[in-house]
Enzyme design. Structure first.
Site, PDB file in Angstrom:
ATOM      1  N   HIS A 302       0.854  -1.195   0.000  1.00  0.00           N
ATOM      2  CA  HIS A 302       0.000   0.000   0.000  1.00  0.00           C
ATOM      3  C   HIS A 302       0.885   1.238   0.000  1.00  0.00           C
ATOM      4  O   HIS A 302       1.947   1.247   0.609  1.00  0.00           O
ATOM      5  CB  HIS A 302      -0.901   0.013   1.256  1.00  0.00           C
ATOM      6  CG  HIS A 302      -2.083   0.907   1.131  1.00  0.00           C
ATOM      7  ND1 HIS A 302      -2.015   2.246   1.390  1.00  0.00           N
ATOM      8  CD2 HIS A 302      -3.354   0.648   0.750  1.00  0.00           C
ATOM      9  CE1 HIS A 302      -3.205   2.781   1.195  1.00  0.00           C
ATOM     10  NE2 HIS A 302      -4.042   1.843   0.801  1.00  0.00           N
ATOM     11  N   ASP A 359      -8.011  -5.269  -0.183  1.00  0.00           N
ATOM     12  CA  ASP A 359      -8.464  -6.133  -1.291  1.00  0.00           C
ATOM     13  C   ASP A 359      -8.110  -7.603  -1.089  1.00  0.00           C
ATOM     14  O   ASP A 359      -8.585  -8.453  -1.837  1.00  0.00           O
ATOM     15  CB  ASP A 359      -7.846  -5.634  -2.600  1.00  0.00           C
ATOM     16  CG  ASP A 359      -8.411  -4.273  -2.976  1.00  0.00           C
ATOM     17  OD1 ASP A 359      -7.627  -3.333  -3.180  1.00  0.00           O
ATOM     18  OD2 ASP A 359      -9.655  -4.152  -3.020  1.00  0.00           O
TER      19      ASP A 359
HETATM   20  C1  SDX Z   1      -6.230   0.048  -2.925  1.00  0.00           C
HETATM   21  O1  SDX Z   1      -4.370   4.532  -1.984  1.00  0.00           O
HETATM   22  C2  SDX Z   1      -5.379   3.907  -1.351  1.00  0.00           C
HETATM   23  O2  SDX Z   1      -5.769   4.258  -0.262  1.00  0.00           O
HETATM   24  C3  SDX Z   1      -5.948   2.723  -2.119  1.00  0.00           C
HETATM   25  C4  SDX Z   1      -6.977   1.877  -1.372  1.00  0.00           C
HETATM   26  C5  SDX Z   1      -8.266   2.640  -1.109  1.00  0.00           C
HETATM   27  O3  SDX Z   1      -9.006   2.253  -0.174  1.00  0.00           O
HETATM   28  O4  SDX Z   1      -8.601   3.546  -1.923  1.00  0.00           O
HETATM   29  O5  SDX Z   1      -6.434   1.436  -0.132  1.00  0.00           O
HETATM   30  C6  SDX Z   1      -7.377   0.650  -2.194  1.00  0.00           C
HETATM   31  O6  SDX Z   1      -5.977   0.419  -4.043  1.00  0.00           O
HETATM   32  C7  SDX Z   1      -5.369  -0.948  -2.203  1.00  0.00           C
HETATM   33  C8  SDX Z   1      -4.155  -1.432  -3.071  1.00  0.00           C
HETATM   34  C9  SDX Z   1      -4.657  -2.525  -4.036  1.00  0.00           C
HETATM   35  N1  SDX Z   1      -3.591  -2.880  -4.996  1.00  0.00           N
HETATM   36  C10 SDX Z   1      -2.933  -4.060  -4.904  1.00  0.00           C
HETATM   37  O7  SDX Z   1      -3.109  -4.871  -4.008  1.00  0.00           O
HETATM   38  C11 SDX Z   1      -1.931  -4.306  -6.048  1.00  0.00           C
HETATM   39  C12 SDX Z   1      -0.617  -4.867  -5.494  1.00  0.00           C
HETATM   40  N2  SDX Z   1       0.069  -3.806  -4.738  1.00  0.00           N
HETATM   41  C13 SDX Z   1       0.950  -2.963  -5.440  1.00  0.00           C
HETATM   42  O8  SDX Z   1       0.989  -2.932  -6.801  1.00  0.00           O
HETATM   43  C14 SDX Z   1       1.482  -1.747  -4.678  1.00  0.00           C
HETATM   44  O9  SDX Z   1       1.775  -2.162  -3.401  1.00  0.00           O
HETATM   45  C15 SDX Z   1       0.591  -0.525  -4.640  1.00  0.00           C
HETATM   46  C16 SDX Z   1       0.143  -0.123  -6.006  1.00  0.00           C
HETATM   47  C17 SDX Z   1      -0.610  -0.788  -3.790  1.00  0.00           C
HETATM   48  C18 SDX Z   1       1.392   0.628  -4.000  1.00  0.00           C
HETATM   49  O10 SDX Z   1       2.365   0.993  -4.932  1.00  0.00           O
HETATM   50  P1  SDX Z   1       3.487   2.073  -4.538  1.00  0.00           P
HETATM   51  O11 SDX Z   1       3.138   2.807  -3.300  1.00  0.00           O
HETATM   52  O12 SDX Z   1       3.807   2.859  -5.764  1.00  0.00           O
HETATM   53  O13 SDX Z   1       4.714   1.144  -4.140  1.00  0.00           O
HETATM   54  P2  SDX Z   1       5.744   0.569  -5.159  1.00  0.00           P
HETATM   55  O14 SDX Z   1       5.050  -0.032  -6.343  1.00  0.00           O
HETATM   56  O15 SDX Z   1       6.784   1.612  -5.405  1.00  0.00           O
HETATM   57  O16 SDX Z   1       6.363  -0.638  -4.296  1.00  0.00           O
HETATM   58  C19 SDX Z   1       7.405  -0.397  -3.368  1.00  0.00           C
HETATM   59  C20 SDX Z   1       8.273  -1.666  -3.438  1.00  0.00           C
HETATM   60  C21 SDX Z   1       8.689  -1.998  -4.871  1.00  0.00           C
HETATM   61  O17 SDX Z   1       9.946  -2.682  -4.805  1.00  0.00           O
HETATM   62  P3  SDX Z   1      11.288  -1.788  -5.122  1.00  0.00           P
HETATM   63  O18 SDX Z   1      11.085  -1.153  -6.500  1.00  0.00           O
HETATM   64  O19 SDX Z   1      11.375  -0.770  -4.009  1.00  0.00           O
HETATM   65  O20 SDX Z   1      12.412  -2.824  -5.096  1.00  0.00           O
HETATM   66  O21 SDX Z   1       7.517  -2.797  -2.979  1.00  0.00           O
HETATM   67  C22 SDX Z   1       7.356  -3.727  -4.040  1.00  0.00           C
HETATM   68  C23 SDX Z   1       7.648  -2.987  -5.332  1.00  0.00           C
HETATM   69  O22 SDX Z   1       8.150  -3.877  -6.316  1.00  0.00           O
HETATM   70  N3  SDX Z   1       5.948  -4.164  -4.001  1.00  0.00           N
HETATM   71  C24 SDX Z   1       5.548  -5.416  -4.182  1.00  0.00           C
HETATM   72  C25 SDX Z   1       4.141  -5.366  -4.026  1.00  0.00           C
HETATM   73  N4  SDX Z   1       3.753  -4.109  -3.775  1.00  0.00           N
HETATM   74  C26 SDX Z   1       4.885  -3.361  -3.772  1.00  0.00           C
HETATM   75  N5  SDX Z   1       6.224  -6.558  -4.442  1.00  0.00           N
HETATM   76  C27 SDX Z   1       5.455  -7.664  -4.553  1.00  0.00           C
HETATM   77  N6  SDX Z   1       4.105  -7.720  -4.427  1.00  0.00           N
HETATM   78  C28 SDX Z   1       3.423  -6.580  -4.161  1.00  0.00           C
HETATM   79  N7  SDX Z   1       2.086  -6.610  -4.025  1.00  0.00           N
END
Ligand code: SDX
Length: 425
Positions: A302, A359
């Site tokens: 998140h 989710d």
């Molecule tokens: C919702 O914003 C809100 O409040 C949203 C929400 C709401 O109520 O409105 O809470 C609802 O959208 C919840 C999130 C649902 N999405 C997912 O579950 C999809 C999977 N999660 C991700 O794609 C990610 O965690 C996000 C999109 C939720 C957040 O993305 P960020 O903040 O841009 O973080 P990032 O992509 O930069 O990740 C940071 C690191 C990365 O590694 P590095 O580049 O630092 O090496 O963490 C890793 C990412 O690769 N990472 C994951 C991961 N999520 C982040 N690695 C594996 N699996 C994951 N799910």
């Protein structure tokens, strides 16, 4: 009060503090470009406040979520979705009379114009219901055009909150070739939706109380979440003075993305894929850690929560309770719990502070209720409607509001002369 000083070459800007009541305060950079010639660079706006808001507060480090100051755990335990909707939109919990009147207005605006039923005939049965929801919400503006009447926004908020669940249920009925079921005025908001989803003309249908309670809780948990991607989209469109329906339709489209509200559908599809692959969940935890593998653990991570999402904690408990109450045994729940346990003890997830989000478990409950997977994000949208409406209203009332028009750091060609086709290499 000065929050910080920018010193750029021989220019100095003492930027004022924008003070919060709880959580992050801000540094007011509205004079930055004029005083220093620089703009800020913050892709995804992870460090940027687009507004001041009094609706929802999240402390991501501690896993705290407050709606108008009330902890999500207390609202989940004690409240009704329509009461939470009133709280988010108007800022205070309603008196019994205010609640009665609000619920009554929602009930009597649940029907959509009979002509709107014709819209559904044009969609293929395979149409994703999020496409239908956003198109139909935008189309509500054709039946209720803006006239500038002072009570108009108030009535359109009620219409939107009331009619969206009817549109959603009709989209489902269309996809399975069953007749639309009209709302029943004696039913609660969640029960009315479930009735329109699952009743058929041929026989009476009683909404099981455990399903009504589960949906009431799911809607409360999704009702708002400060400046998330879809709410920010609603605000961006509203800032151009577009009407409520157009602004919220844009929010529906932003929510559809798999990184946002579309994640609840992707979680179930991911769990089904792992189940088909011999429930080899450890393999997928490793894939999620591999930078060269695009696979991500959907429902994990998140932007704000660097601790357990409080909504996921509530949903995890509820998933077990609802499945037991409905006598449903879902192997995907057991798989999700094992996946979570391995991930939460893995250094990669610990170091990156990746926890289950809202989710991760919600889809298992929607499945238990009988809602099809491609309707999961529609359910998220129905829950988020009060939040989108509250933020639209707050933006309209905010004296600081200006049309959203961010700057950029240009990295394209400097000025160059046109080359006629015959002279190009
Ligand atoms: C919702 O914003 C809100 O409040 C949203 C929400 C709401 O109520 O409105 O809470 C609802 O959208 C919840 C999130 C649902 N999405 C997912 O579950 C999809 C999977 N999660 C991700 O794609 C990610 O965690 C996000 C999109 C939720 C957040 O993305 P960020 O903040 O841009 O973080 P990032 O992509 O930069 O990740 C940071 C690191 C990365 O590694 P590095 O580049 O630092 O090496 O963490 C890793 C990412 O690769 N990472 C994951 C991961 N999520 C982040 N690695 C594996 N699996 C994951 N799910």
């Amino acid at each position: 009060m000065v929050a910080g000083r920018f010193e750029v070459n021989d220019k100095i800007l003492d930027a004022p503090l924008v003070e919060s009541t709880v959580g992050d305060s801000g540094i007011d950079i509205r004079k930055l470009r004029n005083e220093t010639g620089l703009v800020t660079y913050d892709p995804g706006f992870a460090n940027t406040a687009s507004c001041r808001s009094a609706i929802t507060y999240i402390n991501g480090e501690e896993g705290v979520l407050l709606y108008r100051g009330y902890p999500i755990e207390q609202l989940a335990e004690n409240s009704r979705f329509t009461e939470v909707a009133y709280l988010l939109i108007y800022g205070e919990l309603p008196t019994p009379e205010q609640q009665r009147r609000f619920s009554e207005r929602l009930t009597y605006h649940t029907m959509i114009h009979e002509d709107m039923k014709k819209f559904f005939e044009g969609y293929p049965p395979t149409a994703h219901p999020m496409a239908i929801l956003s198109a139909m919400i935008a189309s509500l503006s054709t039946y209720y055009p803006e006239t500038g009447h002072p009570q108009e926004l108030e009535l359109n908020m009620i219409r939107l909150l009331a009619k969206a669940k009817t549109i959603a249920a009709f989209a489902y009925k269309k996809s399975i070739g069953q007749p639309f079921m009209y709302p029943q005025n004696h039913l609660s908001y969640p029960a009315n939706f479930l009735y329109m989803m699952f009743a058929v003309p041929a026989e009476p249908y009683e909404v099981p109380p455990v399903m009504e309670e589960a949906l009431n809780l799911l809607l409360i948990l999704h009702a708002d979440h400060e400046q998330n991607c879809s709410t920010s989209t609603v605000r961006a469109v509203a800032s151009s003075e577009a009407n409520l329906f157009a602004s919220v339709a844009a929010g529906v489209n932003a929510l559809w993305g798999p990184l946002h509200g579309g994640a609840n559908q992707k979680v179930i599809e991911m769990l089904e894929m792992i189940q088909r692959d011999g429930a080899n969940y450890k393999k997928y935890v490793e894939r999620a850690k591999d930078k060269d593998d695009p696979f991500r653990l959907m429902g994990f991570g998140h932007r704000v929560y660097k601790n357990y999402d409080p909504r996921a904690r509530i949903l995890k408990k509820m998933a077990e309770r609802v499945l037991n109450s409905l006598g449903v045994s879902d192997p995907l729940l057991d798989l999700a719990q094992r996946l979570e346990e391995v991930a939460l003890n893995d250094p990669y997830f610990i170091e990156k502070k990746l926890y289950p989000n809202v989710d991760f478990y919600s889809g298992l409950i929607y499945r238990a209720i009988g809602i099809p997977t491609d309707m999961f994000t529609v359910m998220f949208a129905l829950g988020r409607l009060p939040g989108w409406i509250a933020h639209y209203k707050e933006l309209k009332e905010d004296p600081d509001t200006r049309i959203w028009r961010p700057r950029q750091v240009y990295i394209g060609h400097p000025k160059r002369e046109y080359v006629p086709a015959g002279k190009r290499g």
